[in-house]
Design an enzyme around this catalytic site. Structure first.
Site, PDB file in Angstrom:
ATOM      1  N   CYS A 109       0.771  -1.137   0.011  1.00  0.00           N
ATOM      2  CA  CYS A 109      -0.038   0.039   0.017  1.00  0.00           C
ATOM      3  C   CYS A 109       0.793   1.298   0.035  1.00  0.00           C
ATOM      4  O   CYS A 109       2.081   0.975   0.552  1.00  0.00           O
ATOM      5  CB  CYS A 109      -0.748   0.007   1.345  1.00  0.00           C
ATOM      6  SG  CYS A 109      -1.951  -1.261   1.359  1.00  0.00           S
ATOM      7  N   CYS A 121       2.237  -8.653   6.906  1.00  0.00           N
ATOM      8  CA  CYS A 121       0.778  -8.366   7.147  1.00  0.00           C
ATOM      9  C   CYS A 121      -0.021  -9.214   7.796  1.00  0.00           C
ATOM     10  O   CYS A 121      -1.412  -9.025   8.005  1.00  0.00           O
ATOM     11  CB  CYS A 121       0.563  -7.537   5.885  1.00  0.00           C
ATOM     12  SG  CYS A 121       0.320  -8.721   4.488  1.00  0.00           S
TER      13      CYS A 121
END
Ligand code: SF4
Length: 255
Positions: free
Chosen positions: A211, A239
């Site tokens: 991101c 993540c």
């Protein structure tokens, strides 16, 4: 500006043998996880973040003509360059490509409660953001699948140094890491050889792209994943997508 291909493409001495192993592993996985009669989609999927390794794996799936789908998690926080590549790949992929987005209401509530920059406030909030934008859509993408494919490589980080070619540690779902022993040079050699479309951020020293708020370029000599969640300790830098099932469960609870 030098391109990532010019900068990185260097083949290992045994590249041909690595490529053959990768192709055999992909074919074998597709043969062992065939579509049930009448099923709308294959039980095997590639998780693609549209990074360099992922475009290699998608190209192999397409050229080998395997019955394997591809999915992308569109977290709502991707770079414009990544979104442009996604649109391009949608038009060229023979393998069916599905885009999963987070649940809009969960995102709106999280941002309203914790702020747009919540990921920088604490590891717990960063993991909560990843939970909403990545883990929940990932669970939907993998629902009903018996196997999945990633672009993990052992050389990417110390945490990935033991990545096996085929990971059977999850009793629900096999995980194939077909580039496990490829070097960064092998990946770029393949991209250059086949003139694959890739994320232009790779030309700007982004080896690992996630991101936008949580990814930065790296400097000479920095670790491959130094640009991901760079404000956190090394040990926290996943993540949850590639955490072992037991630990993943713990991670989800802690998020
Ligand atoms: S990588 Fe950053 S923006 Fe993306 S889901 Fe995780 S915390 Fe949120």
């Amino acid at each position: 500006m030098m391109t990532a291909i010019a900068l990185h493409a260097r083949t290992s001495a045994d590249f041909d043998s690595k490529l053959a192993t990768t192709q055999v592993a992909l074919r074998q996985l597709a043969q062992e996880h065939t579509r049930a009669s009448g099923a709308a989609c294959a039980p095997v999927v590639q998780a693609s973040s549209l990074g360099a390794e992922d475009v290699v794996v998608s190209h192999l799936i397409n050229t080998l003509g395997l019955d394997i789908g591809i999915f992308v998690l569109q977290t709502g926080m991707l770079h414009d360059e990544t979104l442009a590549l996604l649109e391009q790949i949608k038009t060229t992929s023979h393998a069916p490509l599905t885009v999963y987005e987070p649940q809009a209401e969960a995102v709106v509530q999280f941002v309203a409660r914790e702020g747009k920059d919540a990921m920088f406030k604490s590891i717990a909030l960063r993991k909560a953001c990843c939970g909403i934008r990545k883990m929940e859509p990932l669970a939907r993408a993998l629902d009903g699948k018996t196997a999945w494919i990633t672009g993990l490589r052992r050389a990417q980080s110390g945490a990935r140094a033991e990545v096996p070619l085929l990971d059977l540690s999850d009793p629900v779902r096999a995980k194939l890491n077909p580039l496990a022993d490829w070097t960064w040079g092998d990946v770029w050699h393949y991209i250059g050889l086949h003139q694959l479309a890739y994320n232009p951020l790779h030309d700007q020293f982004f080896p690992s792209i996630g991101c936008a708020p949580c990814t930065r370029a790296i400097s000479l000599g920095e670790d491959f994943r130094a640009g991901r969640w760079w404000w956190e300790e090394q040990s926290a830098k996943e993540c949850g997508l590639h955490v072992a099932p037991k630990d993943q469960h713990e991670e989800e609870i802690s998020a």
